[in-house]
Design an enzyme around this catalytic site. Structure first.
Site, mmCIF file in Angstrom:
data_model
loop_
_atom_site.group_PDB
_atom_site.id
_atom_site.type_symbol
_atom_site.label_atom_id
_atom_site.label_comp_id
_atom_site.label_asym_id
_atom_site.label_seq_id
_atom_site.Cartn_x
_atom_site.Cartn_y
_atom_site.Cartn_z
ATOM 1 N N HIS A 282 0.873 -1.179 0.000
ATOM 2 C CA HIS A 282 0.000 0.000 0.000
ATOM 3 C C HIS A 282 0.909 1.228 0.000
ATOM 4 O O HIS A 282 1.725 1.399 0.896
ATOM 5 C CB HIS A 282 -0.915 0.004 1.222
ATOM 6 N N CYS A 283 0.752 2.075 -1.009
ATOM 7 C CA CYS A 283 1.664 3.223 -1.146
ATOM 8 C C CYS A 283 0.976 4.501 -0.652
ATOM 9 O O CYS A 283 0.012 4.955 -1.281
ATOM 10 C CB CYS A 283 2.084 3.364 -2.601
ATOM 11 N N PRO A 284 1.453 5.096 0.447
ATOM 12 C CA PRO A 284 0.829 6.352 0.914
ATOM 13 C C PRO A 284 1.042 7.507 -0.053
ATOM 14 O O PRO A 284 0.233 8.418 -0.100
ATOM 15 C CB PRO A 284 1.511 6.609 2.261
#
Ligand SMILES: [Zn+2]
Ligand SMILES: [Zn+2]
Length: 359
Positions: free
Chosen positions: A182-184
């Site tokens: 999951h890429c912020p």
């Protein structure tokens, strides 16, 4: 005298009777309390009993409030991070257009001007296109409705079949096909449908930062030297415009070189994973499996790896040679091979290798 003795005996008999009764009642109360305790204990154990419970489950349950907090903070910070990427990139582009481009046009030869205009604009288009696609493209989710999906496991959170390479994202709170992470910075999961966009964005952003750092090196040195003279006595006579120029050039160079180093390292790491045909999550799983099989004297083989070069071709969607130009060097919205639900060989590979079974 006799009547007094009789009375005394009667009182003593009554007293003994009372004592015996009290002791019996006390025993009864203790027995009832014991039974209640055993019943409560049994109830609690039957409610909480789970044959799958182990130390990990207990530890996970204890840390659940912290996970919840981190997931919610990350979800909220995702919006801030995306705004930050857009804001910082826009500021660098504005400095290049306002400060550097007029200087390039005035001092460079026509050949160098053409090169800077062509490369700079191509790189900018590739960054904007891939970032936009990475944040707006869904990574891909397993179908929610009843289906004939052959899941290899069951997701404990969704209570639904999980296809091969699918993992649960606790921030998105759903299963993601071929989940990488999951890429912020994208406020999105990186999965089957947007993995290429994510990697291309990292690559072109690193290239853009390296380009700015190299071409702005001389200007940075001059601007830095000029800033150091600000505090001399007597102070130099720089106008507001010149001071703004110096500070903008230093800001551009420091930001670009820092991002080039950090994002460059991340890009190299992801390039190594793609070469091996693994995702970030599979890297850990495969490492454990490799060690487990090594102890048994066996060799682990990644079922999703087609060989280094072919892994890149499958990842980038290069089926014929002209795709290197149309799908890699130019913005292309083509979809990846397959649905992400099962992992048959891509059409361009079927002639070379025997089909692999999804595990
Ligand atoms: Zn799930
Ligand atoms: Zn996610």
């Amino acid at each position: 005298m006799r009547s007094r003795q009789r009375m005394f005996a009667a009182v003593m008999r009554l007293l003994l009777k009372c004592l015996r009764l009290g002791r019996r009642r006390r025993f009864k109360l203790v027995r009832q309390a014991g039974q209640l305790w055993h019943y409560g204990h049994l109830c609690l154990r039957s409610l909480l009993y789970n044959s799958f419970t182990n130390g990990d489950v207990v530890l996970d349950s204890l840390f659940e409030p912290i996970y919840w907090l981190v997931d919610h903070v990350t979800r909220w910070f995702g919006v801030v991070f995306v705004a930050l990427v857009i804001g910082l990139t826009s500021s660098i582009v504005a400095i290049v257009y306002i400060c550097l481009l007029p200087l390039i046009l005035q001092t460079y030869t026509p050949a160098w001007i053409c090169w800077h205009l062509a490369y700079g604009h191509w790189n900018l288009i590739m960054i904007v296109f891939h970032y936009y696609k990475a944040i707006t493209t869904s990574p891909g989710y397993p179908p929610q409705a009843k289906n004939d999906l052959t899941g290899v496991s069951i997701c404990r959170k969704c209570i639904a079949p999980k296809p091969a390479r699918t993992h649960h994202c606790s921030i998105c709170n759903r299963c993601v096909l071929k989940m990488d992470h999951h890429c912020p910075w994208l406020n999105n999961c990186v999965g089957h449908y947007n993995h290429r966009y994510f990697f291309s964005f990292c690559l072109f952003m690193t290239m853009g930062c390296i380009y700015c750092s190299i071409s702005g090196w001389d200007m940075f040195r001059d601007a830095y030297a000029a800033i150091e003279t600000y505090y001399q006595t007597p102070p130099p006579t720089f106008s507001f415009r010149q001071r703004a120029f110096h500070k903008s050039v230093v800001y551009l160079w420091v930001l670009c070189s820092s991002v080039a180093l950090a994002l460059g390292a991340l890009t190299v790491w992801h390039a190594a994973l793609i070469t091996r045909g693994e995702t970030s999550i599979e890297r850990h799983i495969n490492k454990k499996e490799r060690q487990r099989l090594q102890k048994k004297g066996k060799v682990f083989r990644n079922p999703y790896s087609y060989g280094s070069w072919d892994n890149w071709k499958v990842f980038l969607g290069v089926d014929v040679p002209r795709h290197w130009l149309t799908r890699v060097l130019l913005p292309s919205p083509h979809l990846p091979h397959g649905t992400g639900l099962s992992w048959e060989l891509p059409p361009c590979m079927t002639k070379q290798r025997t089909p692999l079974l999804a595990i």
